[in-house]
Scaffold this active site. Sequence first.
Site, mmCIF file in Angstrom:
data_model
loop_
_atom_site.group_PDB
_atom_site.id
_atom_site.type_symbol
_atom_site.label_atom_id
_atom_site.label_comp_id
_atom_site.label_asym_id
_atom_site.label_seq_id
_atom_site.Cartn_x
_atom_site.Cartn_y
_atom_site.Cartn_z
ATOM 1 N N LYS A 18 0.860 -1.188 0.000
ATOM 2 C CA LYS A 18 0.000 0.000 0.000
ATOM 3 C C LYS A 18 0.893 1.234 0.000
ATOM 4 C CE LYS A 18 -4.524 0.427 0.028
ATOM 5 N NZ LYS A 18 -5.389 -0.439 -0.760
ATOM 6 N N GLY B 219 -24.311 3.584 0.823
ATOM 7 C CA GLY B 219 -23.228 4.145 0.008
ATOM 8 C C GLY B 219 -23.626 4.094 -1.453
#
EC number: 1.4.1.3
Length: 419
Positions: free
Chosen positions: A105, A219
């Site tokens: 990441k 969402g």
Amino acid sequence: MVEQDPFEIAVKQLERAAQYMDISEEALEFLKRPQRIVEVSIPVEMDDGSVKVFTGFRVQYNWARGPTKGGIRWHPEETLSTVKALAAWMTWKTAVMDLPYGGGKGGVICNPKEMSDREKERLARGYVRAIYDVISPYTDIPAPDVYTNPQIMAWMMDEYETISRRKDPSFGVITGKPPSVGGIVARMDATARGASYTVREAAKALGMDLKGKTIAIQGYGNAGYYMAKIMSEEYGMKVVAVSDSKGGIYNPDGLNADEVLAWKKKTGSVKDFPGATNITNEELLELEVDVLAPSAIEEVITKKNADNIKAKIVAELANGPTTPEADEILYEKGILIIPDFLCNAGGVTVSYFEWVQNITGDYWTVEETRAKLDKKMTKAFWDVYNTHKEKNINMRDAAYVVAVSRVYQAMKDRGWIKK
């Protein structure tokens, strides 16, 4: 904001999974730490002529199974702890999907909303120059994440290619690119499509026919919209509720995904959609529906509301929407959770397909890509579901057991650890 330190949560989840596995103490100790952390300073000339220095990170958590893979986040509140936790979760996500990758990441502390496109491009190129030595198509492959997009990936790929003088298949150094520079057309709905396959398989496991059944989606960004569209148009489900950060809407007769999206684009929210009743995000989670798909932020299903969840299947398109305490309550209630790093793994799987095509020069149609995604998601679901049944543990623990076992095996086979 999330109260707990993200990396502490990641380590706790790993320790919990280890209880159900035959894993040595030394292997567990190794898996609790990233293999490499890079922190860089990036000087960027701003449009007003001043120079601002940004801090960036790249964490390569574990590469036992292959090159590390994971997105680059640009956020004003980015922390190394968050990047480490997400790199650990990427390690388990690629392993549960059986992709030949490890987990990584990246992050930069910045506020892209306050930056011009020229400033963003200079930051993107500066970041690549700073981490050039640790990325390549065969060692660490970044992708878009929070506040980064295909355009930013194209700039980064171009900078990498400029430095490397095109000595390797440089399209393959980054995924999530525009199709004109080696991107994959099927990436747009990949996360939701992957999730839809896991919901289909979960319904099979429960003996449920999805046609005519109800779904509520929290969402309404990319994943939420495509989930609504796919589940209604391809599976015949009724989307009875959706929401965004400003609130939600409910219609027992079902909502049209495209009409709701058009309304959101016009007004800035799904709220007040004609023919629907306004509801809160909290109310949406507790609706009497067959499938609940939290697709927004973390920690929305907690010990406070877990008892009121009535869905039979919870499909976690968001990262970490369910707290560990809520997990236990839902498991006791017999609700089947499709855990986040299985449910939302369609994105990284299609990224893997993009990388394969960049390396080999063999490009597939959308139909071929979807068929391959279906196969991967279906196998991963049953690997986890069967472990959940065999060991009599919840689905999240089962997903960890499957993933960690695969990484552990690779570490043993490489001779990194002896037992």
